[in-house]
Scaffold this motif. Structure first.
Motif, PDB file in Angstrom:
ATOM      1  N   ARG A 127       0.802  -1.230   0.000  1.00  0.00           N
ATOM      2  CA  ARG A 127       0.000   0.000   0.000  1.00  0.00           C
ATOM      3  C   ARG A 127       0.832   1.276   0.000  1.00  0.00           C
ATOM      4  O   ARG A 127       0.563   2.202   0.760  1.00  0.00           O
ATOM      5  CB  ARG A 127      -0.931   0.031   1.208  1.00  0.00           C
ATOM      6  CG  ARG A 127      -1.863  -1.145   1.233  1.00  0.00           C
ATOM      7  CD  ARG A 127      -2.877  -1.050   2.334  1.00  0.00           C
ATOM      8  NE  ARG A 127      -3.559  -2.316   2.462  1.00  0.00           N
ATOM      9  CZ  ARG A 127      -4.564  -2.702   1.687  1.00  0.00           C
ATOM     10  NH1 ARG A 127      -5.015  -1.892   0.773  1.00  0.00           N
ATOM     11  NH2 ARG A 127      -5.119  -3.880   1.850  1.00  0.00           N
ATOM     12  N   GLU A 132       1.124   3.643  -2.176  1.00  0.00           N
ATOM     13  CA  GLU A 132       0.443   4.872  -2.630  1.00  0.00           C
ATOM     14  C   GLU A 132      -0.324   5.528  -1.488  1.00  0.00           C
ATOM     15  O   GLU A 132      -0.284   6.741  -1.330  1.00  0.00           O
ATOM     16  CB  GLU A 132      -0.524   4.587  -3.788  1.00  0.00           C
ATOM     17  CG  GLU A 132       0.144   4.559  -5.156  1.00  0.00           C
ATOM     18  CD  GLU A 132       0.551   3.157  -5.557  1.00  0.00           C
ATOM     19  OE1 GLU A 132       0.328   2.228  -4.753  1.00  0.00           O
ATOM     20  OE2 GLU A 132       1.099   2.987  -6.668  1.00  0.00           O
ATOM     21  N   THR A 133      -1.038   4.694  -0.703  1.00  0.00           N
ATOM     22  CA  THR A 133      -1.799   5.232   0.435  1.00  0.00           C
ATOM     23  C   THR A 133      -0.863   5.937   1.401  1.00  0.00           C
ATOM     24  O   THR A 133      -1.171   7.008   1.927  1.00  0.00           O
ATOM     25  CB  THR A 133      -2.496   4.078   1.185  1.00  0.00           C
ATOM     26  OG1 THR A 133      -2.996   3.171   0.230  1.00  0.00           O
ATOM     27  CG2 THR A 133      -3.594   4.569   2.068  1.00  0.00           C
ATOM     28  N   ILE A 189       2.108   7.271   0.771  1.00  0.00           N
ATOM     29  CA  ILE A 189       2.648   8.516   0.211  1.00  0.00           C
ATOM     30  C   ILE A 189       1.598   9.623   0.286  1.00  0.00           C
ATOM     31  O   ILE A 189       1.884  10.746   0.700  1.00  0.00           O
ATOM     32  CB  ILE A 189       3.105   8.308  -1.257  1.00  0.00           C
ATOM     33  CG1 ILE A 189       4.226   7.272  -1.312  1.00  0.00           C
ATOM     34  CG2 ILE A 189       3.564   9.619  -1.876  1.00  0.00           C
ATOM     35  CD1 ILE A 189       4.678   6.890  -2.701  1.00  0.00           C
ATOM     36  N   LEU A 190       0.367   9.283  -0.083  1.00  0.00           N
ATOM     37  CA  LEU A 190      -0.703  10.286  -0.059  1.00  0.00           C
ATOM     38  C   LEU A 190      -0.926  10.834   1.341  1.00  0.00           C
ATOM     39  O   LEU A 190      -1.142  12.027   1.523  1.00  0.00           O
ATOM     40  CB  LEU A 190      -2.003   9.677  -0.585  1.00  0.00           C
ATOM     41  CG  LEU A 190      -2.105   9.636  -2.105  1.00  0.00           C
ATOM     42  CD1 LEU A 190      -3.354   8.888  -2.528  1.00  0.00           C
ATOM     43  CD2 LEU A 190      -2.112  11.059  -2.676  1.00  0.00           C
ATOM     44  N   ASN A 246       9.712  -0.688  -4.908  1.00  0.00           N
ATOM     45  CA  ASN A 246       8.254  -0.536  -4.952  1.00  0.00           C
ATOM     46  C   ASN A 246       7.884  -0.176  -6.382  1.00  0.00           C
ATOM     47  O   ASN A 246       7.983   0.970  -6.795  1.00  0.00           O
ATOM     48  CB  ASN A 246       7.796   0.579  -4.013  1.00  0.00           C
ATOM     49  CG  ASN A 246       7.237   0.049  -2.721  1.00  0.00           C
ATOM     50  OD1 ASN A 246       7.759   0.329  -1.658  1.00  0.00           O
ATOM     51  ND2 ASN A 246       6.185  -0.762  -2.809  1.00  0.00           N
ATOM     52  N   VAL A 260       5.384   3.011  -8.819  1.00  0.00           N
ATOM     53  CA  VAL A 260       5.050   4.243  -8.115  1.00  0.00           C
ATOM     54  C   VAL A 260       5.430   5.420  -9.013  1.00  0.00           C
ATOM     55  O   VAL A 260       6.584   5.576  -9.391  1.00  0.00           O
ATOM     56  CB  VAL A 260       5.803   4.339  -6.766  1.00  0.00           C
ATOM     57  CG1 VAL A 260       5.474   5.635  -6.065  1.00  0.00           C
ATOM     58  CG2 VAL A 260       5.464   3.154  -5.906  1.00  0.00           C
ATOM     59  N   LYS A 261       4.412   6.207  -9.384  1.00  0.00           N
ATOM     60  CA  LYS A 261       4.702   7.359 -10.251  1.00  0.00           C
ATOM     61  C   LYS A 261       5.058   8.535  -9.361  1.00  0.00           C
ATOM     62  O   LYS A 261       4.191   9.269  -8.910  1.00  0.00           O
ATOM     63  CB  LYS A 261       3.480   7.684 -11.102  1.00  0.00           C
ATOM     64  CG  LYS A 261       3.113   6.565 -12.054  1.00  0.00           C
ATOM     65  CD  LYS A 261       2.075   7.038 -13.047  1.00  0.00           C
ATOM     66  CE  LYS A 261       1.570   5.884 -13.883  1.00  0.00           C
ATOM     67  NZ  LYS A 261       0.813   4.890 -13.065  1.00  0.00           N
ATOM     68  N   THR A 262       6.345   8.662  -9.116  1.00  0.00           N
ATOM     69  CA  THR A 262       6.785   9.670  -8.149  1.00  0.00           C
ATOM     70  C   THR A 262       6.433  11.091  -8.586  1.00  0.00           C
ATOM     71  O   THR A 262       6.236  11.966  -7.753  1.00  0.00           O
ATOM     72  CB  THR A 262       8.305   9.577  -7.927  1.00  0.00           C
ATOM     73  OG1 THR A 262       8.913   9.600  -9.201  1.00  0.00           O
ATOM     74  CG2 THR A 262       8.663   8.309  -7.202  1.00  0.00           C
ATOM     75  N   TYR A 275       3.101  13.204  -7.376  1.00  0.00           N
ATOM     76  CA  TYR A 275       2.905  13.713  -6.017  1.00  0.00           C
ATOM     77  C   TYR A 275       3.627  15.044  -5.831  1.00  0.00           C
ATOM     78  O   TYR A 275       4.669  15.279  -6.432  1.00  0.00           O
ATOM     79  CB  TYR A 275       3.445  12.725  -4.985  1.00  0.00           C
ATOM     80  CG  TYR A 275       2.818  11.353  -5.095  1.00  0.00           C
ATOM     81  CD1 TYR A 275       1.541  11.121  -4.624  1.00  0.00           C
ATOM     82  CD2 TYR A 275       3.513  10.293  -5.680  1.00  0.00           C
ATOM     83  CE1 TYR A 275       0.964   9.879  -4.732  1.00  0.00           C
ATOM     84  CE2 TYR A 275       2.945   9.042  -5.791  1.00  0.00           C
ATOM     85  CZ  TYR A 275       1.660   8.833  -5.315  1.00  0.00           C
ATOM     86  OH  TYR A 275       1.093   7.599  -5.419  1.00  0.00           O
TER      87      TYR A 275
END
Ligand code: TYD
Ligand code: MG
Length: 452
Positions: free
Chosen positions: A403, A405-406, A408-409, A425, A428-430, A433
């Motif tokens: 998880r 993405e969760t 990072i958000l 990971n 993940v589209k860094t 963000y």
């Protein structure tokens, strides 16, 4: 009069035996068999001879879905742990240490929700409950109180009053007059629960049961109790700290990964919508030995503060102590630091603490633990705007966690500037963000980026 029969019941799993045995053959516990009187009806059910047509098999496809089967509560945390509200006719068991706030939680629900509630107490007097209710404020004109321990009376009153929710405080104080053993014994607990279960299913009223827990932390009474109910919630926390965690242990109508967080205040329990606010010390100045991790409790991201203190060992053997984090895991991470990064920690005492007294069991705190130790060892502070979410492997590699993405958000939402994750990971589209996502492969990369 029929002779009263007695049998021996294992207080741990509910296994029944006609003779006393030292070790329960079912769960293997020692000294748990207790004699209880049982009276039984002689006409045993005969499955093959029965000709009843009341309940016949129906095709699953033919069963109509009933419309709204859930009651949404105002208490969002309870809604969450119950999997999206109270299900009609479900029976929920809430366990927890004495004094943790089980009665407070349910009384608060009884008087804050706009529902017709029957609160049954076998532990406190009307005056005591009234005093507590005064403390909690806001009154529900439809909340009735009953001081009773006879389960047949309770059901009788509940059928007459027709509440929308029935609360029992606690299941260990109830007794069924047909059984001679004392309240709280296996057969009483089992029988009373069975009767309440039947009441819940027939009247479609959700029933909350408060259950005591034993020294070992399991719910007192037989394991069968947990099997019988639809949901088991565990209310936990440190009595010296103010907040309480409501965890789902079992839920037939939702996920068991949910967590509700409350803060105990002078006027009852307050829902904590943003848990990170209480778990992280608010200091502007950065202190060495402190590092923030982005963990997950179930599906909910949570920022926790990891604190480490590294000092020169006063005795020959260095001390390792850890609070809220697995001590074995700490030793492993220290070994990784020794072997792969060349830190001489063998002559140092290492103390680790997760702030706020909570326990974390998410591999994603590994990196924060290591960083907190390094920070304390070098006496160099880590910026409070950095957060970490990665596991550390035995060769010092930064491993991916679930998880991401969760996580990072969440870090972005809370205003962190950098989040350190594993380069492994995938996907993940860094760039999407606004927070800077630092993908690292090895411990050295993280150290270089953090301490420069
Ligand atoms: P209680 O609900 O009686 O615990 P349990 O039923 O799990 O045994 O909780 C009692 C504790 O909560 C007690 O130590 C006092 C504290 N408390 C508050 O801090 N604020 C409050 O508003 C209330 C009602 C209780
Ligand atoms: Mg209580």
């Amino acid at each position: 009069m029929a002779k009263a029969k007695s049998a021996f019941f294992c207080q741990s799993c509910g296994y029944e035996s006609s003779k006393w045995i030292g070790k329960c053959v079912s769960c293997g516990e020692w000294n748990t068999m207790v004699e209880e009187t049982v009276s039984r009806t002689t006409n045993k059910a005969q499955p093959f001879a029965r000709q009843s047509t009341e309940n016949t098999p129906i095709l699953l496809n033919d069963i109509e879905e009933s419309g709204n089967t859930r009651i949404l509560l105002k208490d969002q945390e309870l809604n969450r742990v119950l999997g999206g509200g109270l299900v009609l006719g479900e029976i929920i068991l809430i366990g927890g240490d004495p004094g943790i706030g089980k009665s407070t939680l349910l009384l608060q629900m009884a008087i804050h929700e706009a529902l017709k509630v029957l609160y049954v107490s076998g532990e406190e007097s009307e005056q005591q409950i009234k005093m507590r209710a005064e403390r909690l404020g806001i009154h529900n004109p439809n909340c009735s109180l009953l001081i009773e321990t006879d389960v047949t009376q309770i059901i009788h009153h509940a059928l007459k009053l027709t509440p929308q929710v029935l609360i029992i405080d606690s299941i260990q104080t109830l007794f069924y007059p047909e059984i001679e053993s004392a309240p709280g014994s296996v057969s009483q607990v089992r029988e009373c629960t069975a009767l309440l279960l039947r009441y819940a299913k027939e009247s479609q009223v959700p029933v909350f049961l408060i259950g005591h827990i034993t020294k070992e932390g399991s719910i007192a009474g037989p394991k069968v109790l947990e099997h019988m109910v639809d949901a088991v919630l565990q209310f936990e926390g440190d009595r010296n700290h103010f907040y309480r965690l409501l965890r789902t242990v079992k839920n037939r109508f939702g996920s068991t990964n949910e967590l509700g967080i409350y803060e105990m205040q002078g006027s009852g329990l307050r829902m904590v919508e943003n848990p990170s606010e209480i778990l992280i010390t608010n200091t502007d100045a950065s202190l060495s030995g402190s590092c923030i991790a982005t963990t997950m409790e179930g599906l909910r991201p949570l920022q926790v503060e990891v604190q480490a203190l590294v000092s020169t060992a006063a005795y020959g053997t260095p001390q390792r102590s850890s609070n809220g984090f697995d001590a074995k895991r700490l030793n492993m991470l220290l070994a990784v630091l020794e072997k792969r990064c060349g830190f001489r920690l063998a002559t140092k005492d290492v103390f680790l603490n997760i702030a706020g007294g909570i326990k974390v069991d998410d591999p994603a705190v590994d990196l924060a633990v290591i960083m907190a130790i390094l920070s304390s060892n070098a006496d160099m502070a880590i910026s409070r705007a950095f957060t970490f979410a990665a596991e550390v492997g035995l060769s010092g590699e930064i491993r991916p966690v679930n998880r991401i993405e969760t996580r990072i958000l969440e870090a972005q939402k809370l205003g962190y500037t950098h989040v350190f994750i594993s380069e492994y990971n995938k996907g993940v589209k860094t760039e999407i963000y606004s927070i800077k996502v630092m993908s690292c492969r090895k411990l050295e990369d993280v150290v270089k980026n953090v301490f420069g």
